[in-house]
Design a protein around this motif. Structure first.
Motif, PDB file in Angstrom:
ATOM      1  N   LEU A   1     -22.222 -24.515 -19.728  1.00 14.27           N
ATOM      2  CA  LEU A   1     -22.262 -23.486 -18.685  1.00 14.27           C
ATOM      3  C   LEU A   1     -23.272 -23.841 -17.607  1.00 14.27           C
ATOM      4  O   LEU A   1     -22.985 -23.705 -16.403  1.00 14.27           O
ATOM      5  N   ILE A   2     -24.440 -24.308 -18.001  1.00 17.20           N
ATOM      6  CA  ILE A   2     -25.461 -24.690 -17.009  1.00 17.20           C
ATOM      7  C   ILE A   2     -24.954 -25.864 -16.171  1.00 17.20           C
ATOM      8  O   ILE A   2     -25.150 -25.905 -14.951  1.00 17.20           O
ATOM      9  N   TYR A   3     -24.270 -26.813 -16.815  1.00 17.30           N
ATOM     10  CA  TYR A   3     -23.697 -27.943 -16.065  1.00 17.30           C
ATOM     11  C   TYR A   3     -22.670 -27.451 -15.050  1.00 17.30           C
ATOM     12  O   TYR A   3     -22.657 -27.902 -13.907  1.00 17.30           O
ATOM     13  N   GLN A   4     -21.811 -26.538 -15.458  1.00 15.79           N
ATOM     14  CA  GLN A   4     -20.787 -26.019 -14.542  1.00 15.79           C
ATOM     15  C   GLN A   4     -21.410 -25.228 -13.389  1.00 15.79           C
ATOM     16  O   GLN A   4     -20.925 -25.288 -12.256  1.00 15.79           O
ATOM     17  N   LEU A   5     -22.473 -24.506 -13.676  1.00 11.45           N
ATOM     18  CA  LEU A   5     -23.110 -23.698 -12.631  1.00 11.45           C
ATOM     19  C   LEU A   5     -23.876 -24.553 -11.633  1.00 11.45           C
ATOM     20  O   LEU A   5     -24.002 -24.176 -10.464  1.00 11.45           O
ATOM     21  N   THR A   6     -24.412 -25.675 -12.055  1.00  8.76           N
ATOM     22  CA  THR A   6     -25.233 -26.490 -11.153  1.00  8.76           C
ATOM     23  C   THR A   6     -24.434 -27.580 -10.460  1.00  8.76           C
ATOM     24  O   THR A   6     -24.916 -28.161  -9.490  1.00  8.76           O
ATOM     25  N   SER A   7     -23.230 -27.894 -10.920  1.00  4.61           N
ATOM     26  CA  SER A   7     -22.439 -28.929 -10.260  1.00  4.61           C
ATOM     27  C   SER A   7     -21.744 -28.371  -9.023  1.00  4.61           C
ATOM     28  O   SER A   7     -21.431 -27.188  -8.954  1.00  4.61           O
TER      29      SER A   7
END
Length: 82
Positions: free
Chosen positions: A69-75
């Motif tokens: 989720l953090i990866y999806q939010l920051t990409s």
């Protein structure tokens, strides 16, 4: 599966009328400073271990999903629809 249980008879005392005994169970002086081994039913041990493994797996899945989720939010978005 059998569900047998043994009872443990422990000496009791009246708190209002008598002083508690120094030792409820006599312990040899050589063993007074050692820990007392406790034994569990083997099915209890299996249940505890399976719950511990399930808890560890659950924590790992939650951490993996939080990382995704953090990866999806920051990409940055790869597709922009106009």
């Amino acid at each position: 599966m059998s569900s047998n249980a043994e009872t443990l008879n422990m000496p009791m005392y009246e708190a209002a009328t008598a002083e508690p005994p120094d030792q409820v169970f006599p312990v040899p002086q050589a063993a007074a400073n050692h820990t007392v081994p406790l034994y569990r039913d083997p099915s209890d041990v299996r249940t505890i271990l399976s719950l511990a493994v399930a808890g560890i797996v659950l924590v790992l899945v939650v951490l993996l999903l939080a990382g995704a989720l953090i990866y999806q939010l920051t990409s940055s978005p790869s597709l922009v629809v106009v």
